[in-house]
Design a protein around this motif. Sequence first.
Motif, mmCIF file in Angstrom:
data_model
loop_
_atom_site.group_PDB
_atom_site.id
_atom_site.type_symbol
_atom_site.label_atom_id
_atom_site.label_comp_id
_atom_site.label_asym_id
_atom_site.label_seq_id
_atom_site.Cartn_x
_atom_site.Cartn_y
_atom_site.Cartn_z
ATOM 1 N N PHE A 1 92.902 -81.459 -11.286
ATOM 2 C CA PHE A 1 92.522 -80.065 -11.062
ATOM 3 C C PHE A 1 93.670 -79.294 -10.424
ATOM 4 O O PHE A 1 94.273 -79.759 -9.450
ATOM 5 C CB PHE A 1 91.281 -79.987 -10.173
ATOM 6 N N LYS B 1 92.322 -84.922 -7.786
ATOM 7 C CA LYS B 1 92.252 -85.717 -9.008
ATOM 8 C C LYS B 1 90.977 -86.555 -8.972
ATOM 9 O O LYS B 1 90.526 -86.941 -7.904
ATOM 10 C CB LYS B 1 93.470 -86.652 -9.102
ATOM 11 N N SER C 1 88.362 -75.693 -25.261
ATOM 12 C CA SER C 1 87.590 -76.048 -24.069
ATOM 13 C C SER C 1 86.946 -74.825 -23.409
ATOM 14 O O SER C 1 87.057 -73.700 -23.886
ATOM 15 C CB SER C 1 88.517 -76.726 -23.060
ATOM 16 N N CYS D 1 89.582 -75.733 -19.414
ATOM 17 C CA CYS D 1 90.419 -76.879 -19.068
ATOM 18 C C CYS D 1 91.461 -77.135 -20.158
ATOM 19 O O CYS D 1 91.410 -76.546 -21.233
ATOM 20 C CB CYS D 1 89.563 -78.125 -18.868
ATOM 21 N N SER E 1 81.499 -83.049 -15.545
ATOM 22 C CA SER E 1 81.371 -81.612 -15.339
ATOM 23 C C SER E 1 80.044 -81.267 -14.686
ATOM 24 O O SER E 1 78.983 -81.654 -15.177
ATOM 25 C CB SER E 1 81.479 -80.873 -16.672
ATOM 26 N N HIS F 1 85.660 -88.026 -13.650
ATOM 27 C CA HIS F 1 84.934 -86.796 -13.332
ATOM 28 C C HIS F 1 83.907 -86.458 -14.416
ATOM 29 O O HIS F 1 84.112 -86.704 -15.596
ATOM 30 C CB HIS F 1 85.923 -85.636 -13.184
ATOM 31 N N ALA G 1 91.318 -78.034 -15.137
ATOM 32 C CA ALA G 1 92.010 -79.316 -14.979
ATOM 33 C C ALA G 1 92.656 -79.742 -16.290
ATOM 34 O O ALA G 1 92.228 -79.349 -17.371
ATOM 35 C CB ALA G 1 91.011 -80.388 -14.552
ATOM 36 N N MET H 1 84.931 -85.931 -18.168
ATOM 37 C CA MET H 1 86.274 -85.349 -18.064
ATOM 38 C C MET H 1 87.206 -86.426 -17.504
ATOM 39 O O MET H 1 87.684 -86.327 -16.373
ATOM 40 C CB MET H 1 86.250 -84.120 -17.143
ATOM 41 N N HIS I 1 92.813 -79.917 -22.586
ATOM 42 C CA HIS I 1 92.533 -81.208 -23.202
ATOM 43 C C HIS I 1 93.839 -81.895 -23.582
ATOM 44 O O HIS I 1 94.729 -81.278 -24.189
ATOM 45 C CB HIS I 1 91.700 -81.045 -24.464
ATOM 46 N N ALA J 1 96.642 -87.929 -21.034
ATOM 47 C CA ALA J 1 95.820 -87.682 -19.842
ATOM 48 C C ALA J 1 96.079 -88.749 -18.782
ATOM 49 O O ALA J 1 96.179 -88.435 -17.590
ATOM 50 C CB ALA J 1 94.340 -87.649 -20.218
ATOM 51 N N HIS K 1 92.703 -82.927 -18.542
ATOM 52 C CA HIS K 1 91.885 -84.135 -18.674
ATOM 53 C C HIS K 1 91.833 -84.556 -20.134
ATOM 54 O O HIS K 1 92.177 -83.804 -21.041
ATOM 55 C CB HIS K 1 90.483 -83.959 -18.085
ATOM 56 N N SER L 1 90.901 -86.449 -14.782
ATOM 57 C CA SER L 1 90.997 -85.035 -14.403
ATOM 58 C C SER L 1 92.024 -84.810 -13.294
ATOM 59 O O SER L 1 92.016 -85.508 -12.274
ATOM 60 C CB SER L 1 89.642 -84.516 -13.918
#
Length: 185
Positions: free
Chosen positions: A141, A122, A157, A160, A128, A126, A147, A136, A162, A168, A149, A139
Motif C-alpha cells: 500500500f 504491506k 482495477s 490498485c 479487500s 490481504h 496498492a 489481494m 495489478h 507482485a 498487488h 499487497s
Amino acid sequence: MRALKLLGLAGATAAAVFLGSAAVGAAPAEASINLPSPAVPAPVHAPPPGAPGANAPAPDSGNLAPTAAGTPCSSSARACLDLSTNRAWLLQGGKIQYGPVPVTHGRKGYLTPPGTFRVSFKDMNHKSSLFNNAPMPYSVFFNGGVAFHQGSLRQLSHGCVHLSRPAAQTFFNTLQTGDVVQVVP
C-alpha cells in the motif's frame, strides 16, 4: 550576579560555576563566555510509517530530481508507475533494478491517482474490505487504499495496480515501508 541574571544564569549554581572557573585561572572577565544558546525548536519530521498522516503524499520533487534512466520517474523513486504505458519498475539509486513489467490499474470512476507517495504498509495475504473480501496477494500500500498487488493483467482495477504473480512477489519483497512510489500520468 545581576549580569548573570541578565544572561539567564541566575542562581547559586551558575554563580559557583562562573566563579569556580574564574578561580582556577579561566579567561579574564572581559573575555567572552560560552553560554548555552537559546532554545531552538527541533526540526519537524514526517510521521513515521503507520502513524497518523503516514499515508500523506511524500514531498513532490517535481522536476528538480533527475529522471531515472529509462523511466519517466525521478531518480529518488524506489518504485515507478507509468499510467499511460501500463508499465512499472523498481529503482535503486536512479537505476532500473527490475522491470518494466506490465500492469493494469484503475478503471473509469476508480482511477489510480498520479503523484509521489510513500509505502505505508504491506500485507502478503490481504483481503479487500471494500470489495467482498477480494484477494489481494502481495499487497504493498502506498496511497491510502491503493496498492501494488497480484491481479489480472486483462481487467482494470478499482484503483490498485495489478501485477503478475512473479512481479507482485518481487515488488512485495523489495519495497519497504517509507519507500517512495512515483505514479506518473
